[in-house]
Design a protein around this motif. Structure first.
Motif, PDB file in Angstrom:
ATOM      1  N   SER A 122      -1.389  10.000 -11.114  1.00 27.66           N
ATOM      2  CA  SER A 122      -0.556   9.904 -12.240  1.00 27.66           C
ATOM      3  C   SER A 122       0.992   9.874 -11.735  1.00 27.66           C
ATOM      4  N   SER A 123       1.232  10.652 -10.416  1.00 25.01           N
ATOM      5  CA  SER A 123       2.600  10.440  -9.783  1.00 25.01           C
ATOM      6  C   SER A 123       3.002   9.133  -9.665  1.00 25.01           C
ATOM      7  N   VAL A 124       2.372   8.130  -9.189  1.00 23.40           N
ATOM      8  CA  VAL A 124       2.447   6.813  -8.851  1.00 23.40           C
ATOM      9  C   VAL A 124       2.859   6.103 -10.051  1.00 23.40           C
ATOM     10  N   LEU A 125       2.190   6.292 -11.091  1.00 21.99           N
ATOM     11  CA  LEU A 125       2.373   5.805 -12.690  1.00 21.99           C
ATOM     12  C   LEU A 125       3.867   6.230 -13.083  1.00 21.99           C
ATOM     13  N   ASP A 126       3.986   7.545 -12.849  1.00 24.67           N
ATOM     14  CA  ASP A 126       5.293   8.114 -13.229  1.00 24.67           C
ATOM     15  C   ASP A 126       6.462   7.177 -12.743  1.00 24.67           C
ATOM     16  N   GLN A 127       6.353   6.777 -11.491  1.00 22.64           N
ATOM     17  CA  GLN A 127       7.369   5.972 -10.724  1.00 22.64           C
ATOM     18  C   GLN A 127       7.662   4.641 -10.933  1.00 22.64           C
ATOM     19  N   VAL A 154       6.617   5.340  -4.157  1.00 24.77           N
ATOM     20  CA  VAL A 154       6.317   3.748  -4.689  1.00 24.77           C
ATOM     21  C   VAL A 154       7.845   2.998  -3.981  1.00 24.77           C
ATOM     22  N   PRO A 155       7.459   2.026  -2.905  1.00 27.13           N
ATOM     23  CA  PRO A 155       8.750   1.275  -2.667  1.00 27.13           C
ATOM     24  C   PRO A 155       9.508   0.796  -3.877  1.00 27.13           C
ATOM     25  N   ASN A 156      10.775   0.450  -3.852  1.00 26.95           N
ATOM     26  CA  ASN A 156      11.567   0.103  -4.953  1.00 26.95           C
ATOM     27  C   ASN A 156      11.080  -1.240  -5.377  1.00 26.95           C
ATOM     28  N   ASP A 157      10.816  -2.085  -4.375  1.00 25.65           N
ATOM     29  CA  ASP A 157      10.484  -3.304  -4.644  1.00 25.65           C
ATOM     30  C   ASP A 157       9.257  -3.493  -5.549  1.00 25.65           C
ATOM     31  N   TYR A 158       8.593  -2.318  -5.444  1.00 28.79           N
ATOM     32  CA  TYR A 158       7.189  -2.640  -6.365  1.00 28.79           C
ATOM     33  C   TYR A 158       6.855  -1.651  -7.600  1.00 28.79           C
ATOM     34  N   LYS A 159       8.168  -0.991  -7.889  1.00 29.26           N
ATOM     35  CA  LYS A 159       8.234  -0.245  -9.047  1.00 29.26           C
ATOM     36  C   LYS A 159       8.226  -0.998 -10.255  1.00 29.26           C
ATOM     37  N   ILE A 216       0.722  -1.101   0.003  1.00 31.17           N
ATOM     38  CA  ILE A 216       0.007  -0.112  -0.014  1.00 31.17           C
ATOM     39  C   ILE A 216       0.790   1.388   0.048  1.00 31.17           C
ATOM     40  N   VAL A 217       0.698   2.176  -1.096  1.00 29.71           N
ATOM     41  CA  VAL A 217       1.190   3.376  -0.932  1.00 29.71           C
ATOM     42  C   VAL A 217       0.004   4.611  -0.435  1.00 29.71           C
ATOM     43  N   SER A 218       0.458   5.158   0.778  1.00 30.78           N
ATOM     44  CA  SER A 218      -0.538   6.042   1.489  1.00 30.78           C
ATOM     45  C   SER A 218       0.128   7.045   2.539  1.00 30.78           C
ATOM     46  N   VAL A 219      -0.717   7.808   2.989  1.00 30.13           N
ATOM     47  CA  VAL A 219      -0.229   8.422   4.299  1.00 30.13           C
ATOM     48  C   VAL A 219      -1.065   8.559   5.475  1.00 30.13           C
ATOM     49  N   VAL A 220      -0.495   8.605   6.593  1.00 27.45           N
ATOM     50  CA  VAL A 220      -1.306   8.671   7.959  1.00 27.45           C
ATOM     51  C   VAL A 220      -0.546   9.527   8.909  1.00 27.45           C
ATOM     52  N   GLY A 221      -1.246   9.947   9.895  1.00 26.54           N
ATOM     53  CA  GLY A 221      -0.695  10.955  10.845  1.00 26.54           C
ATOM     54  C   GLY A 221      -0.163  10.067  12.040  1.00 26.54           C
ATOM     55  N   GLU A 222       0.169  10.973  12.923  1.00 23.88           N
ATOM     56  CA  GLU A 222       1.001  10.268  13.947  1.00 23.88           C
ATOM     57  C   GLU A 222      -0.078   9.630  14.900  1.00 23.88           C
ATOM     58  N   ASP A 223      -1.364  10.157  14.692  1.00 24.42           N
ATOM     59  CA  ASP A 223      -2.409   9.704  15.721  1.00 24.42           C
ATOM     60  C   ASP A 223      -3.062   8.334  15.080  1.00 24.42           C
ATOM     61  N   PHE A 224      -2.384   7.777  13.969  1.00 21.34           N
ATOM     62  CA  PHE A 224      -2.742   6.484  13.475  1.00 21.34           C
ATOM     63  C   PHE A 224      -2.293   5.241  14.303  1.00 21.34           C
ATOM     64  N   PRO A 225      -3.429   4.506  14.964  1.00 15.88           N
ATOM     65  CA  PRO A 225      -2.947   3.316  15.931  1.00 15.88           C
ATOM     66  C   PRO A 225      -1.899   2.429  15.256  1.00 15.88           C
ATOM     67  N   GLN A 226      -0.784   2.042  16.156  1.00 16.99           N
ATOM     68  CA  GLN A 226      -0.076   0.869  15.468  1.00 16.99           C
ATOM     69  C   GLN A 226      -0.682  -0.655  15.195  1.00 16.99           C
ATOM     70  N   GLU A 227      -1.743  -0.579  16.077  1.00 15.84           N
ATOM     71  CA  GLU A 227      -2.318  -1.957  15.884  1.00 15.84           C
ATOM     72  C   GLU A 227      -3.112  -1.918  14.511  1.00 15.84           C
ATOM     73  N   TYR A 228      -3.460  -0.830  13.794  1.00 13.67           N
ATOM     74  CA  TYR A 228      -4.074  -0.809  12.551  1.00 13.67           C
ATOM     75  C   TYR A 228      -2.849  -1.135  11.433  1.00 13.67           C
ATOM     76  N   LEU A 229      -1.694  -0.475  11.611  1.00 11.83           N
ATOM     77  CA  LEU A 229      -0.789  -1.135  10.860  1.00 11.83           C
ATOM     78  C   LEU A 229      -0.408  -2.511  11.050  1.00 11.83           C
ATOM     79  N   ASP A 230      -0.331  -3.050  12.241  1.00 12.31           N
ATOM     80  CA  ASP A 230      -0.111  -4.302  12.487  1.00 12.31           C
ATOM     81  C   ASP A 230      -1.093  -5.327  11.752  1.00 12.31           C
ATOM     82  N   LEU A 231      -2.232  -4.724  11.958  1.00 12.04           N
ATOM     83  CA  LEU A 231      -3.480  -5.584  11.085  1.00 12.04           C
ATOM     84  C   LEU A 231      -3.009  -5.959   9.634  1.00 12.04           C
ATOM     85  N   LEU A 232      -2.712  -4.788   8.808  1.00  6.00           N
ATOM     86  CA  LEU A 232      -2.159  -4.866   7.610  1.00  6.00           C
ATOM     87  C   LEU A 232      -1.171  -5.887   7.352  1.00  6.00           C
TER      88      LEU A 232
END
Length: 308
Positions: free
Chosen positions: A132-137, A111-116, A46-62
């Motif tokens: 579009s920016s993602v496709l450019d990468q 985009v992570p290098n491993d997924y370009k 996943i390519v996205s963005v979250v704030g510092e308020d985003f719980p670690q448990e949600y990241l762990d779920l993914l």
């Protein structure tokens, strides 16, 4: 395994339906897409963005669903994108009560290098410039690029949206959005016009009335499974997109006939998503349940007819 790159929001939602309401819970297009795609044998990120308020448990779920989160930027001191909505009694229409872009307002995807070199790219609902920016990468041309968008971008960023539409193979939108984008009321004519904008395949979602797949003059219709209860339709379209793109990435087959299977797999997974609030049902869903309901879809859609 083949790679699936997912771009979209990872967010907080607050939802109200006739069956109840929630406080802030896990949401976002990329979240639903990722959870749905996790049922297939693909490497996904996943390519996205979250704030510092985003719980670690949600990241762990993914992470526990074998989703690579190295492309999710965590902005120190920032707040995560938040959406609040209230559904009407028919659950087909809703009112947005609050939208807070927060860290999403200045999001520059990396985009992570491993997924370009990902074989399939699923562009979830976001600003067309981010898509579009993602496709450019990408360092190699993906076998399939799938785009999901909505009427909001047609209203406020149509030139940028048209630019990204030219670059994709599949577009998934609902019937209202297809009519707005094309200027045609007939969905057949709408699909024909959208084809001329670039996409080879057009998927038009009709909610509880199923989905249509168009490729030129070829048309396929998949019904939605009749459910005893629909609790919360939030994320159903993204879950559909995750099932569709996940199946295509796993099968390595981008033909029209195989896309029919992708439509069914996407519809099948979306039928689970609506059974509980937010991502709750998708978090606990077992593969055996998915397979069992696929048999129901098969029984619903297969028949023999004698032509006289």
């Amino acid at each position: 395994m083949n790679k699936l790159l997912i771009v979209g929001t990872v967010a907080f939602d607050a939802i109200e339906t006739p069956f109840g309401k929630t406080d802030k819970i896990l949401g976002g297009a990329a979240t639903y897409i990722g959870l749905s795609a996790s049922f297939f044998k693909v490497k996904s990120a996943i390519v996205s963005v979250v704030g510092e308020d985003f719980p670690q448990e949600y990241l762990d779920l993914l992470t526990n669903k074998n989703i690579d989160i190295s492309g999710i930027e965590v902005v120190k001191g920032g707040k995560t994108f938040f959406w609040s909505g209230k559904y009407h009694n028919d659950l087909n229409s809703r009112d947005t009560l609050d939208t807070q872009l927060n860290v999403l307002a200045d999001f520059n995807p990396v985009v992570p290098n491993d997924y370009k070199d990902a074989e399939v790219v699923m562009l979830g609902n976001l600003h067309p410039l981010v898509q579009s920016s993602v496709l450019d990468q990408m360092t190699t041309t993906p076998k399939l690029i799938v785009l999901d968008t909505m009427n909001f971008w047609m209203d406020c960023a149509l030139p940028e949206l048209m630019d990204v539409i030219k670059r994709v193979d599949v577009i998934t939108i609902n019937d209202e959005e297809a009519r707005q984008l094309s200027g045609e009321y007939s969905l057949v004519k709408a699909a024909e016009k959208i084809h001329t904008m670039g996409p080879k395949y057009v998927v038009i979602k009709k909610g509880e009335h199923g989905a249509l797949l168009f490729e030129g003059k070829n048309v396929f219709f998949a019904p939605a499974l009749p459910l005893e209860e629909v609790f919360d339709p939030t994320g159903a379209g993204d879950t559909f997109a995750g099932g569709f793109s996940g199946y295509i990435a796993q099968s390595e087959n981008v033909s029209f006939d195989n896309m029919k299977n992708g439509i069914i797999y996407g519809s099948n997974l979306a039928s689970f998503c609506v059974e509980k609030f937010g991502t709750e049902r998708m978090e606990t869903l077992e593969k055996e349940e998915v397979h069992s309901r696929l048999q129901q879809f098969k029984a619903l859609t297969q028949f023999d007819i004698e032509l006289s």
